[in-house]
Design a protein around this motif. Structure first.
Motif, PDB file in Angstrom:
ATOM      1  N   GLY A 145      50.469 -24.851  40.274  1.00  0.00           N
ATOM      2  CA  GLY A 145      49.246 -24.957  41.065  1.00  0.00           C
ATOM      3  C   GLY A 145      48.756 -26.394  41.032  1.00  0.00           C
ATOM      4  O   GLY A 145      49.443 -27.283  40.539  1.00  0.00           O
ATOM      5  N   VAL A 152      54.113 -24.205  43.348  1.00  0.00           N
ATOM      6  CA  VAL A 152      54.283 -22.781  43.097  1.00  0.00           C
ATOM      7  C   VAL A 152      54.088 -22.461  41.611  1.00  0.00           C
ATOM      8  O   VAL A 152      53.444 -21.477  41.267  1.00  0.00           O
ATOM      9  CB  VAL A 152      55.682 -22.320  43.561  1.00  0.00           C
ATOM     10  N   PHE A 153      54.599 -23.319  40.761  1.00  0.00           N
ATOM     11  CA  PHE A 153      54.546 -22.952  39.357  1.00  0.00           C
ATOM     12  C   PHE A 153      53.288 -23.401  38.630  1.00  0.00           C
ATOM     13  O   PHE A 153      52.753 -22.671  37.815  1.00  0.00           O
ATOM     14  CB  PHE A 153      55.807 -23.459  38.636  1.00  0.00           C
ATOM     15  N   GLU A 200      45.040 -18.450  44.987  1.00  0.00           N
ATOM     16  CA  GLU A 200      45.453 -18.333  43.578  1.00  0.00           C
ATOM     17  C   GLU A 200      46.736 -19.127  43.338  1.00  0.00           C
ATOM     18  O   GLU A 200      46.843 -19.890  42.379  1.00  0.00           O
ATOM     19  CB  GLU A 200      45.678 -16.839  43.261  1.00  0.00           C
ATOM     20  N   LEU A 201      47.694 -18.916  44.268  1.00  0.00           N
ATOM     21  CA  LEU A 201      48.966 -19.636  44.150  1.00  0.00           C
ATOM     22  C   LEU A 201      48.734 -21.141  44.146  1.00  0.00           C
ATOM     23  O   LEU A 201      49.257 -21.873  43.297  1.00  0.00           O
ATOM     24  CB  LEU A 201      49.882 -19.258  45.322  1.00  0.00           C
ATOM     25  N   VAL A 202      47.925 -21.569  45.100  1.00  0.00           N
ATOM     26  CA  VAL A 202      47.713 -22.998  45.258  1.00  0.00           C
ATOM     27  C   VAL A 202      47.038 -23.597  44.023  1.00  0.00           C
ATOM     28  O   VAL A 202      47.410 -24.675  43.564  1.00  0.00           O
ATOM     29  CB  VAL A 202      46.870 -23.277  46.531  1.00  0.00           C
ATOM     30  N   PHE A 203      46.082 -22.887  43.486  1.00  0.00           N
ATOM     31  CA  PHE A 203      45.320 -23.504  42.389  1.00  0.00           C
ATOM     32  C   PHE A 203      45.905 -23.270  41.011  1.00  0.00           C
ATOM     33  O   PHE A 203      45.921 -24.174  40.180  1.00  0.00           O
ATOM     34  CB  PHE A 203      43.849 -23.078  42.455  1.00  0.00           C
ATOM     35  N   ARG A 204      46.390 -22.081  40.777  1.00  0.00           N
ATOM     36  CA  ARG A 204      46.855 -21.821  39.410  1.00  0.00           C
ATOM     37  C   ARG A 204      48.367 -21.794  39.291  1.00  0.00           C
ATOM     38  O   ARG A 204      48.904 -21.820  38.186  1.00  0.00           O
ATOM     39  CB  ARG A 204      46.266 -20.503  38.908  1.00  0.00           C
ATOM     40  N   GLY A 205      49.046 -21.703  40.422  1.00  0.00           N
ATOM     41  CA  GLY A 205      50.507 -21.552  40.336  1.00  0.00           C
ATOM     42  C   GLY A 205      50.808 -20.194  39.756  1.00  0.00           C
ATOM     43  O   GLY A 205      49.909 -19.362  39.575  1.00  0.00           O
ATOM     44  N   VAL A 206      52.033 -19.960  39.411  1.00  0.00           N
ATOM     45  CA  VAL A 206      52.399 -18.620  38.951  1.00  0.00           C
ATOM     46  C   VAL A 206      52.683 -18.577  37.453  1.00  0.00           C
ATOM     47  O   VAL A 206      52.782 -17.506  36.858  1.00  0.00           O
ATOM     48  CB  VAL A 206      53.657 -18.108  39.691  1.00  0.00           C
ATOM     49  N   LEU A 207      52.782 -19.744  36.830  1.00  0.00           N
ATOM     50  CA  LEU A 207      53.187 -19.740  35.425  1.00  0.00           C
ATOM     51  C   LEU A 207      52.132 -19.166  34.490  1.00  0.00           C
ATOM     52  O   LEU A 207      50.938 -19.418  34.655  1.00  0.00           O
ATOM     53  CB  LEU A 207      53.524 -21.172  34.972  1.00  0.00           C
ATOM     54  N   GLU A 208      52.601 -18.444  33.570  1.00  0.00           N
ATOM     55  CA  GLU A 208      51.746 -17.982  32.474  1.00  0.00           C
ATOM     56  C   GLU A 208      51.370 -19.229  31.669  1.00  0.00           C
ATOM     57  O   GLU A 208      52.249 -20.028  31.328  1.00  0.00           O
ATOM     58  CB  GLU A 208      52.592 -17.029  31.609  1.00  0.00           C
ATOM     59  N   GLU A 261      45.307 -14.388  47.403  1.00  0.00           N
ATOM     60  CA  GLU A 261      46.574 -14.647  46.722  1.00  0.00           C
ATOM     61  C   GLU A 261      47.105 -16.049  47.019  1.00  0.00           C
ATOM     62  O   GLU A 261      47.664 -16.709  46.152  1.00  0.00           O
ATOM     63  CB  GLU A 261      47.629 -13.601  47.104  1.00  0.00           C
TER      64      GLU A 261
END
Lengths: 193, 193, 193, 193
Positions: A187, A184-185, B182-190, B179
């Motif tokens: 990717g 989740v965080f 996106e979650l899977v590849f980049r995760g959510v972190l800035e 979405e």
DNA sequence: AGCTAAACGAGACGGTACGTCCCGTCTTCAT
DNA sequence: ATGAAGACGGGACGTACCGTCTCGTTTAGCT
């Protein structure tokens, strides 16, 4: 103004409790109104007076919080990853209680089979996800989480992933918790640097 | 050496087809052996001879591939994100067919209610996830995906997220697909930089 | 005090009538509870609630007089032989109606196969024989019949002889009636004189 | 000339014996071909090849003497009453063996329910009665029994009376034997003197 | 305080489906 | 060709529940 005897809240409560127990023990498939009536010490008609069908009964059980009792909240330590991971871990721990897992599977089956139950199920699930969504949005505002990452979808995917493990009766061990949080965080992509 | 009349493969096939259809139309809950026997032109005993219970029947249906027929594969264009996204999109499209979604819900309910079905369900699901796992591992080897990201868990979470949407009868639209990817590849972190 | 809905006498009656008809048409052997329930417009459980088995049902049919309805009586013309012969003739005539003979055979089979039915059968038969016994006893008092001739046994033998003819599907013609009466009254011995 | 394997007389005998036993234990009503086949160590088809139906099987059992084995004969001491009474007493004694009575009831039920069985039953019964008829006819010739007393009917009535007692499960005690004999020989009428 | 009417527990009702047993037929392999 | 074994399509069994329908019996609110 209403005339006649008022409905018995004691009966209602007994019915919903008995429903929850029968659901836990027998699943949605083998839920029996006769059995619930007997267990609740109630006439069958009293059930049918208020719930026209099995699914409405289960749905009300859901609405009244007899099934997903502890709606989880998130802490806010400032570290979003730590907070979300803690939430996932708490959910996992709670689902390790066999009866809880059993009830989750039953209600999932109910939702899968019936649109009305599904609606309440989703509503309830959304409430559960609300905690996640709220924490993630705070993190977005704090610049810790990318905006536009679809926090609703993220929350849904976390819950979906957890439910899938419960459904298939796999252990919700800490490795899974950690890997899910990592996914989740961060990717899966290798940082391009 | 086997004595007596051999079992009829034609009957077996007719039973499994009728089961699939009944499952699609009525769900696991309201699956009726009488109805299946009639539809298959078979005596009830012929069903019970081979499947001691409703769940065994559904499980065999699953094993024999009468339910999740089109096991998806991934392409390998060199761009792992494109490939995985394509797989998710194909799964989503396939699940937009009402009968397919209905059958998915039915079999999910069956898995939720019964351990034996759950086992075969997971086995089948693992086969479906195999394509994802394979593609992700190739990407790991190509240095595109971080090693140690738990590709099994990733695949499971993708499938779990998709099933959750089907279960709750939400649209599997392209926004969701994007979405999820996106979650899977980049995760959510800035990104920290 | 009885609680709950009272049992339906209409259903009970419908069940017994349907049983009598099914017994007449198919015999005890091929009596079908399903068929009776359908014919009576009644759920099977309503039959099983009151009659735990086929034999109890038939027995009640017997007790309630749905089967041997016309219990014959004897006249008293002063001539005992004429009266008894008339009774035998009436019985014979009545048994010439095919449906009546059929029903008699069915109930005889039922009595042969089941002790409970046999008990009620005998009870009912005794009621039928009562008329004979009464007339014979009157004749004993009038000095027309030897005392100590075992009137019960006599009545039983008359009925036994008649039933045997019905069972073996032989004609109950007047020759038989006359010969039976002759046997009963004069015996076979050549007067010693 | 016959080709192929000849029919197995051992199988036939085993089938008939098993049928007799099943009839004794379960009655005609609950006779089961499956059970007979298993008990006889024979395939069901072997039974159906020779006996198109349950009743034919029972009928053949009857014809072959597996059921009424000891056909009684009468002695001729010169005293017809003593001889006939002895026959009745022998019949009564034989019927006091529970298994024999049970089998008699079963076959009586079979005759009551099925015309084909009834035909063989009567044929067999007639053979049994033959002894009585023969002795009575001798007595007629000897001037001890009135001519024209319908010896066939007399024999039938004796057997009918006895069967009726077996059917209704009443004791076949000596009082009954004596009363039946008295009835047959002297009738009930007070001598007119 | 008494009346009225709805809600209650109990449980019988007409039904549907269950899982089992047996029927009479058929297919297979061995004798 | 016959026989033991046993699967087949079918029908009835006796049971469990369904959702509905009486039964008296509370019990709340209105007169």
């Amino acid at each position: 103004m209403a005339v006649g005897r008022a409905r018995s809240e004691a009966s209602r409560r007994a019915i919903l409790l008995a429903t929850r127990d029968d659901l836990t023990e027998h699943g949605y498939d083998r839920l029996s109104i006769d059995r619930i009536a007997t267990a609740a010490g109630v006439g069958k008609q009293t059930i049918y007076r208020w719930y026209p069908s099995k699914s409405e009964l289960v749905a009300d059980c859901l609405v009244e919080g007899y099934i997903v009792r502890p709606i989880l909240t998130t802490s806010d330590t400032g570290d979003v990853r730590r907070d979300i991971t803690a939430w996932i871990r708490a959910f996992a721990e709670q689902s390790r209680v066999p009866a809880a897992a059993s009830l989750t599977r039953a209600i999932t089956a109910a939702a899968a089979e019936n649109t009305a139950v599904a609606a309440h199920y989703q509503e309830q699930a959304r409430a559960t996800q609300e905690a996640l969504v709220g924490r993630l949005e705070a993190a977005v505002r704090a610049g810790q989480v990318r905006p536009g990452s679809g926090v609703e979808t993220v929350a849904e995917t976390i819950v979906g992933g957890l439910l899938y493990r419960i459904l298939t009766r796999q252990e919700l061990d800490d490795t899974f918790v950690v890997e899910l949080a990592e996914l989740v965080f961060r990717g899966v992509l290798e940082p391009a640097d």
